[in-house]
Design a protein around this motif. Structure first.
Motif, PDB file in Angstrom:
ATOM      1  N   LEU A 188      12.595 -11.140   0.226  1.00 14.41           N
ATOM      2  CA  LEU A 188      11.318 -10.675  -0.297  1.00 14.41           C
ATOM      3  C   LEU A 188      10.796  -9.450   0.435  1.00 14.41           C
ATOM      4  N   ALA A 189      10.973  -9.407   1.752  1.00 12.94           N
ATOM      5  CA  ALA A 189      10.380  -8.352   2.572  1.00 12.94           C
ATOM      6  C   ALA A 189      10.660  -6.933   2.053  1.00 12.94           C
ATOM      7  N   PRO A 190      11.922  -6.589   1.703  1.00 12.57           N
ATOM      8  CA  PRO A 190      12.178  -5.221   1.236  1.00 12.57           C
ATOM      9  C   PRO A 190      11.498  -4.894  -0.095  1.00 12.57           C
ATOM     10  N   MET A 191      11.063  -5.916  -0.836  1.00  7.22           N
ATOM     11  CA  MET A 191      10.448  -5.689  -2.140  1.00  7.22           C
ATOM     12  C   MET A 191       8.956  -5.381  -2.035  1.00  7.22           C
ATOM     13  N   LEU A 192       8.380  -5.569  -0.838  1.00  3.03           N
ATOM     14  CA  LEU A 192       6.953  -5.305  -0.638  1.00  3.03           C
ATOM     15  C   LEU A 192       6.769  -3.829  -0.306  1.00  3.03           C
ATOM     16  N   ARG A 193       6.660  -3.001  -1.323  1.00  2.00           N
ATOM     17  CA  ARG A 193       6.670  -1.555  -1.130  1.00  2.00           C
ATOM     18  C   ARG A 193       5.281  -0.929  -1.162  1.00  2.00           C
ATOM     19  N   THR A 194       4.358  -1.523  -1.883  1.00  2.77           N
ATOM     20  CA  THR A 194       3.027  -0.934  -1.993  1.00  2.77           C
ATOM     21  C   THR A 194       2.050  -1.628  -1.051  1.00  2.77           C
ATOM     22  N   THR A 195       0.942  -0.956  -0.800  1.00  5.05           N
ATOM     23  CA  THR A 195      -0.093  -1.519   0.069  1.00  5.05           C
ATOM     24  C   THR A 195      -0.662  -2.802  -0.517  1.00  5.05           C
ATOM     25  N   THR A 196      -0.831  -2.836  -1.824  1.00  2.00           N
ATOM     26  CA  THR A 196      -1.366  -4.028  -2.479  1.00  2.00           C
ATOM     27  C   THR A 196      -0.434  -5.216  -2.312  1.00  2.00           C
ATOM     28  N   GLU A 197       0.867  -4.993  -2.520  1.00  4.52           N
ATOM     29  CA  GLU A 197       1.838  -6.082  -2.384  1.00  4.52           C
ATOM     30  C   GLU A 197       1.853  -6.627  -0.958  1.00  4.52           C
ATOM     31  N   ARG A 198       1.794  -5.724   0.025  1.00  9.41           N
ATOM     32  CA  ARG A 198       1.782  -6.168   1.419  1.00  9.41           C
ATOM     33  C   ARG A 198       0.505  -6.920   1.752  1.00  9.41           C
ATOM     34  N   ALA A 199      -0.612  -6.466   1.183  1.00  9.74           N
ATOM     35  CA  ALA A 199      -1.886  -7.140   1.435  1.00  9.74           C
ATOM     36  C   ALA A 199      -1.876  -8.554   0.855  1.00  9.74           C
ATOM     37  N   VAL A 200      -1.318  -8.706  -0.352  1.00  8.52           N
ATOM     38  CA  VAL A 200      -1.214 -10.029  -0.973  1.00  8.52           C
ATOM     39  C   VAL A 200      -0.346 -10.952  -0.125  1.00  8.52           C
ATOM     40  N   ALA A 201       0.797 -10.438   0.321  1.00  6.39           N
ATOM     41  CA  ALA A 201       1.708 -11.252   1.138  1.00  6.39           C
ATOM     42  C   ALA A 201       1.045 -11.662   2.451  1.00  6.39           C
ATOM     43  N   ALA A 202       0.370 -10.722   3.093  1.00  2.17           N
ATOM     44  CA  ALA A 202      -0.269 -11.018   4.379  1.00  2.17           C
ATOM     45  C   ALA A 202      -1.391 -12.040   4.219  1.00  2.17           C
ATOM     46  N   LEU A 203      -2.201 -11.893   3.178  1.00  9.21           N
ATOM     47  CA  LEU A 203      -3.294 -12.831   2.959  1.00  9.21           C
ATOM     48  C   LEU A 203      -2.760 -14.214   2.610  1.00  9.21           C
ATOM     49  N   ALA A 204      -1.691 -14.266   1.819  1.00  7.93           N
ATOM     50  CA  ALA A 204      -1.095 -15.556   1.468  1.00  7.93           C
ATOM     51  C   ALA A 204      -0.587 -16.282   2.713  1.00  7.93           C
ATOM     52  N   VAL A 205       0.036 -15.537   3.619  1.00 11.74           N
ATOM     53  CA  VAL A 205       0.531 -16.138   4.871  1.00 11.74           C
ATOM     54  C   VAL A 205      -0.639 -16.660   5.699  1.00 11.74           C
ATOM     55  N   LEU A 206      -1.697 -15.855   5.813  1.00 10.73           N
ATOM     56  CA  LEU A 206      -2.858 -16.264   6.603  1.00 10.73           C
ATOM     57  C   LEU A 206      -3.525 -17.515   6.023  1.00 10.73           C
ATOM     58  N   LEU A 207      -3.656 -17.552   4.695  1.00 12.58           N
ATOM     59  CA  LEU A 207      -4.260 -18.713   4.058  1.00 12.58           C
ATOM     60  C   LEU A 207      -3.392 -19.953   4.232  1.00 12.58           C
ATOM     61  N   GLY A 208      -2.096 -19.780   3.985  1.00 14.21           N
ATOM     62  CA  GLY A 208      -1.189 -20.919   4.072  1.00 14.21           C
ATOM     63  C   GLY A 208      -1.101 -21.506   5.462  1.00 14.21           C
ATOM     64  N   LEU A 209      -0.878 -20.640   6.458  1.00 14.85           N
ATOM     65  CA  LEU A 209      -0.741 -21.118   7.832  1.00 14.85           C
ATOM     66  C   LEU A 209      -2.078 -21.541   8.425  1.00 14.85           C
ATOM     67  N   GLY A 210      -3.133 -20.802   8.120  1.00 15.99           N
ATOM     68  CA  GLY A 210      -4.434 -21.110   8.697  1.00 15.99           C
ATOM     69  C   GLY A 210      -5.012 -22.428   8.223  1.00 15.99           C
ATOM     70  N   LEU A 211      -4.662 -22.826   7.000  1.00 20.36           N
ATOM     71  CA  LEU A 211      -5.224 -24.057   6.442  1.00 20.36           C
ATOM     72  C   LEU A 211      -4.346 -25.281   6.667  1.00 20.36           C
ATOM     73  N   LEU A 212      -3.160 -25.081   7.222  1.00 15.98           N
ATOM     74  CA  LEU A 212      -2.265 -26.215   7.470  1.00 15.98           C
ATOM     75  C   LEU A 212      -2.914 -27.321   8.308  1.00 15.98           C
ATOM     76  N   PRO A 213      -3.650 -26.978   9.391  1.00 17.07           N
ATOM     77  CA  PRO A 213      -4.209 -28.050  10.226  1.00 17.07           C
ATOM     78  C   PRO A 213      -5.382 -28.799   9.592  1.00 17.07           C
ATOM     79  N   VAL A 214      -6.004 -28.228   8.554  1.00 22.70           N
ATOM     80  CA  VAL A 214      -7.237 -28.826   8.039  1.00 22.70           C
ATOM     81  C   VAL A 214      -7.122 -29.394   6.625  1.00 22.70           C
ATOM     82  N   LEU A 215      -6.063 -29.045   5.909  1.00 25.42           N
ATOM     83  CA  LEU A 215      -5.903 -29.537   4.541  1.00 25.42           C
ATOM     84  C   LEU A 215      -4.676 -30.432   4.426  1.00 25.42           C
TER      85      LEU A 215
END
Length: 251
Positions: A188-215
């Motif tokens: 997946l990493a090489p396919m993240l070419r635009t700023t928007t795509e990278r922002a979506v990926a980064a936010l998804a990681v933050l949401l997924g990992l950040g909520l693991l301990p509480v949900l």
């Protein structure tokens, strides 16, 4: 199918002008199919380690055949998540394949009778290989070779992984539960070419990992799916504010 989206057909098996030799397409497709197909072993081990039977594990690969969704399902179950929540997370991850299918249906232009069979192979890897091809002939070859190679290897290695789970013992100690997701991230990493795509990926990681301990297990994956609409909303809001600022300045 619309004529505007149709690709030119290659006239022969050689290298037509602007085209690509069949052998090169097959080589690339085999490379992707083999590389990802072998990670089915990790899924088989992880699935068996999460409590699924051999039949259930193999059925997932045969019928579902979308690695990220399969790992999400067994991962949530292994963590003690509710089966319905785990299934919902896997479903939402698999929805992307429907959008792939819309694009591939135009590029492949397959006969109506073949479309239900081809739909089973509409996944990240076959889509990536198909979209990289310059002609319809190359698209069909790339899609078919990638799909066939990956389907056979994924199911074979799933079986071997499930059978060998007992011999391996503690799957977490070997880290095999992370092997599959690592492969998908690498693709997946090489396919993240635009700023928007990278922002979506980064936010998804933050949401997924950040909520693991509480949900509960499986729910963070569902919440992470909100990353795309949130980023697109923020981008639209920013563009609107910039436009309004320019309008005020012109006054």
């Amino acid at each position: 199918m619309t004529e505007q989206t149709a690709l030119p057909d290659a006239p022969d098996a050689g290298a037509p002008p602007g085209g690509k030799p069949d052998a090169a397409v097959v080589r690339d497709a085999l490379g992707v199919g083999v590389a990802v197909g072998l990670s089915g072993f990790a899924f088989g081990v992880t699935s068996a380690g999460s409590g699924l039977t051999l039949a259930q594990t193999c059925a997932l690969s045969l019928l579902v055949f979308t690695g990220a969704s399969q790992f999400a399902l067994v991962g949530a179950l292994a963590a003690g998540g509710n089966p319905l929540t785990a299934a919902a997370g896997a479903f939402f991850l698999g929805v992307r394949n429907a959008f792939y299918g819309l694009r591939l249906s135009q590029l492949l232009a397959l006969p109506r009778a073949a479309r239900p069979l081809a739909a089973q192979w509409v996944i990240d890897e076959t889509t990536a290989v198909a979209l990289a091809q310059p002609t319809r002939r190359a698209v069909r070859i790339g899609f078919t070779v990638t799909g066939l190679t990956l389907y056979v290897l994924w199911n074979l290695t799933t079986l071997l992984g499930a059978l060998g789970a007992e011999a391996i013992g503690d799957t977490d100690a070997w880290g095999l539960d992370a092997a599959g997701p690592a492969v998908f991230l690498a693709l997946l990493a090489p396919m993240l070419r635009t700023t928007t795509e990278r922002a979506v990926a980064a936010l998804a990681v933050l949401l997924g990992l950040g909520l693991l301990p509480v949900l509960p297990a499986g729910v963070p994956v569902l919440v992470a799916a909100l990353a795309a609409p949130l980023v697109l909303w923020a981008r639209g809001r920013r563009a609107s504010d910039v436009g309004a600022g320019r309008g005020e300045g012109e006054r």
